[in-house]
Design a protein around this motif. Structure first.
Motif, PDB file in Angstrom:
ATOM      1  N   LEU A 144       0.401  51.151 -76.753  1.00  0.00           N
ATOM      2  CA  LEU A 144      -0.067  50.256 -76.062  1.00  0.00           C
ATOM      3  C   LEU A 144       1.088  49.103 -75.833  1.00  0.00           C
ATOM      4  O   LEU A 144       1.410  48.613 -75.125  1.00  0.00           O
ATOM      5  CB  LEU A 144      -1.284  49.519 -76.447  1.00  0.00           C
ATOM      6  N   ALA A 145       1.581  48.886 -76.968  1.00  0.00           N
ATOM      7  CA  ALA A 145       2.783  47.905 -77.108  1.00  0.00           C
ATOM      8  C   ALA A 145       3.969  48.228 -76.477  1.00  0.00           C
ATOM      9  O   ALA A 145       4.599  47.870 -75.547  1.00  0.00           O
ATOM     10  CB  ALA A 145       3.152  47.789 -78.807  1.00  0.00           C
ATOM     11  N   GLY A 146       4.119  49.836 -76.528  1.00  0.00           N
ATOM     12  CA  GLY A 146       5.345  50.380 -75.910  1.00  0.00           C
ATOM     13  C   GLY A 146       5.092  50.262 -74.462  1.00  0.00           C
ATOM     14  O   GLY A 146       6.150  50.244 -73.709  1.00  0.00           O
ATOM     15  N   ALA A 147       4.003  50.451 -73.816  1.00  0.00           N
ATOM     16  CA  ALA A 147       3.855  50.393 -72.366  1.00  0.00           C
ATOM     17  C   ALA A 147       3.774  49.157 -71.947  1.00  0.00           C
ATOM     18  O   ALA A 147       4.254  48.823 -70.725  1.00  0.00           O
ATOM     19  CB  ALA A 147       2.297  50.964 -72.055  1.00  0.00           C
ATOM     20  N   ALA A 148       3.388  48.100 -72.551  1.00  0.00           N
ATOM     21  CA  ALA A 148       3.479  46.631 -72.240  1.00  0.00           C
ATOM     22  C   ALA A 148       5.050  46.159 -72.270  1.00  0.00           C
ATOM     23  O   ALA A 148       5.294  45.291 -71.313  1.00  0.00           O
ATOM     24  CB  ALA A 148       2.640  46.101 -73.088  1.00  0.00           C
ATOM     25  N   LEU A 149       5.758  46.876 -73.146  1.00  0.00           N
ATOM     26  CA  LEU A 149       7.205  46.328 -73.454  1.00  0.00           C
ATOM     27  C   LEU A 149       8.131  47.247 -73.176  1.00  0.00           C
ATOM     28  O   LEU A 149       8.895  47.458 -73.972  1.00  0.00           O
ATOM     29  CB  LEU A 149       7.226  45.541 -74.630  1.00  0.00           C
TER      30      LEU A 149
END
Length: 232
Positions: free
Chosen positions: A183-188
């Motif tokens: 999720l963090a990778g997709a958001a950033l």
């Protein structure tokens, strides 16, 4: 976990096959990472702090990374078959095996549909509008991470029922890291923290698969166990 009678020669072929299949769960992750890292080092313009390994599917030698992902996906499906053979008799664990197989299928699909150019790779290019292939790549990636995390949670429940608290805790933590990292990778996606988070999710997933495969491997008796006991 293998209650089938032994053949006349005493060699437990079913156990040998199950162990071999589980071995793919151990080597799949290292193969994916080693091939990807080598390609990332030799490809001009690739920056590990800004680019996900999947971007190596684009441009020169992109076919190598595509093949890497597809072959590793097949290995994961083989490992999932090993999971199913080793976990017979447990409904929860059997579903975990199916989900691991689903993760392998998502890897294969991600290898078929390459991502869109991003953050100047390859050749300083970027895609403003997502293509069908790029959207499908992201979708299969998201589904893959999700089903792997659910599989880890189910294995944790199976381990708890057997009193294997360490692996149960590790599986739960792995599921949390996989989901949070993705999720963090997709958001950033275009920033260094996001790429790092995605790396953590990927490594955590492969580490869990390898650890669980080794654990299940050890629950399967050696195919020549009876001969070893006799020799001792």
């Amino acid at each position: 976990m293998n209650n089938q009678p032994l053949p006349p020669d005493g060699f437990d072929r079913s156990a040998a096959i199950t162990r071999s299949l589980l071995g793919y769960g151990v080597i799949a992750g290292p193969i994916y990472l080693v091939v990807g890292v080598i390609l990332g080092i030799v490809r001009d313009g690739f920056d590990f702090s800004q680019h996900a390994l999947s971007l190596l599917m684009l441009g020169d030698f992109g076919w190598i990374q595509k093949l890497n992902i597809i072959v590793v996906g097949l290995m994961v499906i083989a490992a999932a078959t090993g999971f199913a053979r080793a976990l017979r008799g447990s409904r929860i664990a059997s579903w975990a095996a199916r989900l691991v197989g689903g993760y392998g299928a998502c890897l294969i699909a991600s290898g078929i549909f390459p991502p869109d150019p991003m953050a100047g790779f390859p050749d300083e290019s970027s895609s403003e509008d997502g293509t069908v292939s790029g959207v499908l790549h992201l979708a299969f990636g998201a589904i893959g991470f999700l089903v792997l995390a659910i599989a880890a949670i189910m294995i944790a429940r199976w381990c708890t029922g057997r009193g294997e608290t360490r692996l149960a805790l590790y599986s739960r933590l792995s599921a949390l890291v996989i989901v949070a990292g993705f999720l963090a990778g997709a958001a950033l996606a275009t920033e260094t923290p996001g790429v790092l988070a995605l790396w953590i999710a990927v490594v955590a997933g492969w580490a869990w698969l390898a650890t669980t495969s080794i654990h299940l491997y050890r629950t399967i008796p050696h195919p020549d166990a009876h001969r070893r006991r006799a020799a001792a």
